[in-house]
Write an enzyme that holds these catalytic residues in place. Structure first.
Site, PDB file in Angstrom:
ATOM      1  N   HIS A 139       0.866  -1.174   0.000  1.00 26.45           N
ATOM      2  CA  HIS A 139       0.000   0.000   0.000  1.00 26.45           C
ATOM      3  C   HIS A 139       0.914   1.238   0.000  1.00 26.45           C
ATOM      4  O   HIS A 139       2.012   1.182   0.545  1.00 26.45           O
ATOM      5  CB  HIS A 139      -0.836  -0.057   1.280  1.00 26.45           C
ATOM      6  CG  HIS A 139      -1.911   0.975   1.387  1.00 26.45           C
ATOM      7  ND1 HIS A 139      -1.646   2.292   1.674  1.00 26.45           N
ATOM      8  CD2 HIS A 139      -3.262   0.878   1.260  1.00 26.45           C
ATOM      9  CE1 HIS A 139      -2.790   2.956   1.729  1.00 26.45           C
ATOM     10  NE2 HIS A 139      -3.783   2.132   1.475  1.00 26.45           N
ATOM     11  N   ASP A 170       3.277  -4.320   8.036  1.00 24.04           N
ATOM     12  CA  ASP A 170       2.005  -3.597   7.912  1.00 24.04           C
ATOM     13  C   ASP A 170       0.888  -4.630   8.092  1.00 24.04           C
ATOM     14  O   ASP A 170       0.633  -5.434   7.193  1.00 24.04           O
ATOM     15  CB  ASP A 170       1.934  -2.924   6.535  1.00 24.04           C
ATOM     16  CG  ASP A 170       0.593  -2.251   6.285  1.00 24.04           C
ATOM     17  OD1 ASP A 170      -0.316  -2.381   7.136  1.00 24.04           O
ATOM     18  OD2 ASP A 170       0.449  -1.596   5.230  1.00 24.04           O
ATOM     19  N   GLN A 211      -4.313  -5.073   7.055  1.00 25.31           N
ATOM     20  CA  GLN A 211      -5.304  -5.948   6.425  1.00 25.31           C
ATOM     21  C   GLN A 211      -5.358  -7.328   7.082  1.00 25.31           C
ATOM     22  O   GLN A 211      -6.219  -8.134   6.731  1.00 25.31           O
ATOM     23  CB  GLN A 211      -5.014  -6.094   4.922  1.00 25.31           C
ATOM     24  CG  GLN A 211      -5.140  -4.803   4.135  1.00 25.31           C
ATOM     25  CD  GLN A 211      -6.575  -4.303   4.032  1.00 25.31           C
ATOM     26  OE1 GLN A 211      -7.537  -5.036   4.282  1.00 25.31           O
ATOM     27  NE2 GLN A 211      -6.726  -3.039   3.669  1.00 25.31           N
ATOM     28  N   LYS A 252     -10.280  -0.146  10.258  1.00 16.26           N
ATOM     29  CA  LYS A 252     -10.497  -1.369   9.465  1.00 16.26           C
ATOM     30  C   LYS A 252     -10.785  -2.566  10.357  1.00 16.26           C
ATOM     31  O   LYS A 252     -11.058  -3.649   9.877  1.00 16.26           O
ATOM     32  CB  LYS A 252      -9.259  -1.685   8.611  1.00 16.26           C
ATOM     33  CG  LYS A 252      -8.942  -0.668   7.532  1.00 16.26           C
ATOM     34  CD  LYS A 252      -7.764  -1.131   6.704  1.00 16.26           C
ATOM     35  CE  LYS A 252      -7.089  -0.025   5.935  1.00 16.26           C
ATOM     36  NZ  LYS A 252      -7.849   0.560   4.853  1.00 16.26           N
ATOM     37  N   CYS A 294      -4.745   2.588  -3.647  1.00 20.69           N
ATOM     38  CA  CYS A 294      -3.500   3.052  -3.022  1.00 20.69           C
ATOM     39  C   CYS A 294      -2.379   2.038  -3.205  1.00 20.69           C
ATOM     40  O   CYS A 294      -1.525   1.875  -2.317  1.00 20.69           O
ATOM     41  CB  CYS A 294      -3.703   3.367  -1.546  1.00 20.69           C
ATOM     42  SG  CYS A 294      -4.856   4.698  -1.244  1.00 20.69           S
TER      43      CYS A 294
END
Lengths: 440, 165
Positions: free
Chosen positions: A151, A226, A229, A255, A395
């Site tokens: 991302h 990261d 997600q 999220k 993104c």
């Protein structure tokens, strides 16, 4: 973590109905009274009532500035905020002292990136032992490694860090079917940082971190993950164990069924101690004189200003909600949705799914293109039927360039997503070839 | 659905006057960073008769994007090609007013020609930017070519984008 996958069952019809009743927004209609089919949870999830209640309760009963004030409300607010930190720590299987609240995932990644350029300032590493000081010194000849599926939030801050320091940015490529290429081909003696996503926000690829960590460890590079997600769908406690090899991770509240305006950075204690602060000001100081200041110990060192207490409390409620559902079942539910989505799209040969075809390697999302119809137009046709998806490059522009598509359409899921919604999405999708007169 | 009228679909399938041509004064490249729509656009201006101001001798383009942005480029070329520059700016002003009216301005066919097909776009804020992309490129190209585009100024703020993390 995959050990829960075999044991846990996805949510049944009645359970799903109960879960959905916890999310007030899901009851609304859109576009002239069509039931909402929300398949954009990868962009932001909806929030259960317990999250909204927790925020409201904080404001109605306990609101005060955290870590300040000599009164009872200030005590209660501070207790609520620090209690939220402990909840986050439990969710991560970590200690509260390793949890920093940020405004979102992007800020957490910038906090990490800026530590290296701020470390170059005179005196910034005073008191830091030589091993860790060296890990934070970045300059010409050093390398930062990311991947082609990041991302923008885990790419641009590292590009900018390299621009500021003269270090070189390198990246691990992505295969045609959406897997990471061999990281050991890129990670080398000069690598000081490897920043990688746990799950691709476009392809849903569940990245195998083991070879990334092995390559980084072999050269003493730091590993940053990261987890924006993955945190909503997977048990990520495995990332914070002493043997994981991960030095820091970030995820975002909005999220993960929580409010916007709050995110989390977790990092190894020694890294937190060594890194210079990112934002400076109130709350994060130890002693302030006109000539200069010293810093509070972490995590306060990284939390300048009055923090987002209500949002932190809301996030804690969200994580408790997920924990009560059981992260093994949350993961099993996501797997069943991914399998179902891939199956219904496979029945449509005019749909080209991007990324891994094996659902076991996927989490949370399915992106696709329809040849001859731009994703914006696909998204519009779906929206007209009440189906909310994301279109564009999500993104992740370099990843789209790599896959040789200008943009894609993404359906993404959460704990409240039902198989019937995926069926409704597929039925609405069938209108696109009719409207645009391409073979369907 | 009212967004994709036959006129828009026709222009999107068969964009009029498409392709980059010579001669030209200026070429610009514009992108919509939220979705990756791209347009390259060239203008060629010639002086009109008797000091009547410049005429748009040619406008050529290469558009890659959704049906709305491609159709908009096609309509731009069809409506503006060969006309006095000042007239094309009047067309833009009317089209911009219609697109940013949230659906209250149905558009004047006398002023915007096939542009009336985009009246439905005004009800979808995220798509207004798609329709305006070729026009933004056109105005930029004119300005870079040294033309006076002050009569194109609109008081309406630009459309919101659909970007998020």
């Amino acid at each position: 973590m995959t050990w829960g996958r075999q044991a846990a069952e996805p949510f049944g019809t009645e359970e799903l109905a109960r879960i959905r009743a916890d999310f007030p927004l899901l009851a609304r209609t859109v576009r002239e009274d069509r039931p909402l089919v929300y398949l954009d949870s990868g962009a932001t999830s909806q929030k259960p009532r317990v999250v909204l209640d927790a925020e409201r309760e904080f404001y109605e009963r306990h609101n005060a500035a955290v870590h300040r004030g000599a009164h009872q409300l200030a005590e209660e607010a501070t207790e609520a905020f620090e209690g939220a930190r402990e909840t986050v720590a439990r969710f991560l299987g970590a200690d509260a002292g390793q949890v920093v609240f940020t405004k979102n995932g992007t800020e957490g990644l910038n906090l990490l990136a800026y530590a290296f350029s701020n470390a170059a300032a005179p005196g910034a590493l005073d008191g830091v032992d030589e091993e860790w000081a060296d890990r934070l010194r970045l300059g010409p000849g050093d390398e930062v490694v990311v991947t082609e599926m990041e991302h923008h939030a885990n790419l641009v801050p590292w590009q900018e860090l390299c621009r500021r320091t003269g270090a070189t940015l390198r990246w691990v490529g992505v295969t045609d079917d959406g897997y990471l290429q061999d990281p050991s081909a890129v990670v080398g003696e000069r690598t000081k940082v490897v920043a990688v996503t746990h799950v691709s926000n476009v392809l849903g690829t569940h990245v195998d971190l083991a070879p990334v960590v092995a390559a980084a460890r072999a050269v003493g590079a730091l590993v940053f993950v990261d987890a924006c997600q993955s945190a909503p769908h997977l048990d990520i406690t495995g990332l914070t164990t002493p043997e994981s090899g991960v030095d820091a991770l970030v995820f975002t509240g909005h999220k993960t069924l929580g409010p916007s305006g709050v995110g989390v950075l977790w990092a190894r204690r020694r890294l937190l101690e060594a890194m210079p602060p990112f934002l400076t000001g109130g709350s994060m100081i130890e002693v302030v004189r006109m000539e200069g200041s010293t810093w509070a110990p972490p995590p306060q060192k990284f939390e300048a200003g009055v923090p987002m207490a209500a949002q932190a409390v809301g996030l804690a409620a969200a994580l408790d909600y997920l924990t009560a559902l059981g992260m093994d079942r949350v993961e099993a539910h996501d797997q069943s949705l991914v399998r179902h989505a891939l199956a219904v799209l496979a029945e449509r040969p005019w749909v080209r799914v991007l990324g891994p075809t094996d659902p076991a390697d996927r989490v949370g999302a399915v992106s696709f293109v329809v040849d001859g119809i731009h994703p914006h137009d696909v998204g519009q046709v779906l929206d007209d039927a009440g189906v909310a998806v994301r279109t564009g490059h999500h993104c992740a522009w370099p990843l789209h360039r790599r896959l040789r598509v200008p943009a894609s359409t993404r359906a993404s899921f959460s704990v409240y997503t039902t198989p019937e919604e995926i069926d409704a999405f597929a039925a609405a999708l069938d209108r696109a070839p009719q409207i645009f007169g391409v073979a369907g | 659905m009212d967004l994709y009228g036959e006129l828009i679909l026709d222009h999107a399938r068969r964009p009029q006057h498409a392709g980059l041509r010579e001669p030209y004064d200026v070429e610009v490249n514009h992108v919509n960073p939220t979705c990756g729509d791209e347009i390259s656009l060239r203008v060629h201006l010639v002086e009109g008769p008797d000091g009547a101001g410049p005429v748009l001798q040619d406008v050529s383009y290469d558009a890659l994007g959704c049906s709305i942005s491609v159709a908009s480029a096609s309509v731009l070329a069809e409506e503006c090609l060969g006309r006095p520059l000042a007239d094309t700016l009047t067309t833009y002003r009317h089209l911009h007013a219609m697109l940013t009216s949230k659906g209250t301005d149905p558009g004047d066919p006398e002023q915007v020609g096939d542009g009336v097909a985009f009246a439905g776009v005004a009800r979808y804020p995220a798509r207004v930017k798609c329709a305006l992309l070729p026009w933004s490129a056109y105005l930029d190209a004119l300005a870079r070519a040294g033309a006076d585009i002050s009569s194109a100024s609109t008081s309406t703020p630009s459309a919101p984008t659909m970007e998020e993390r």
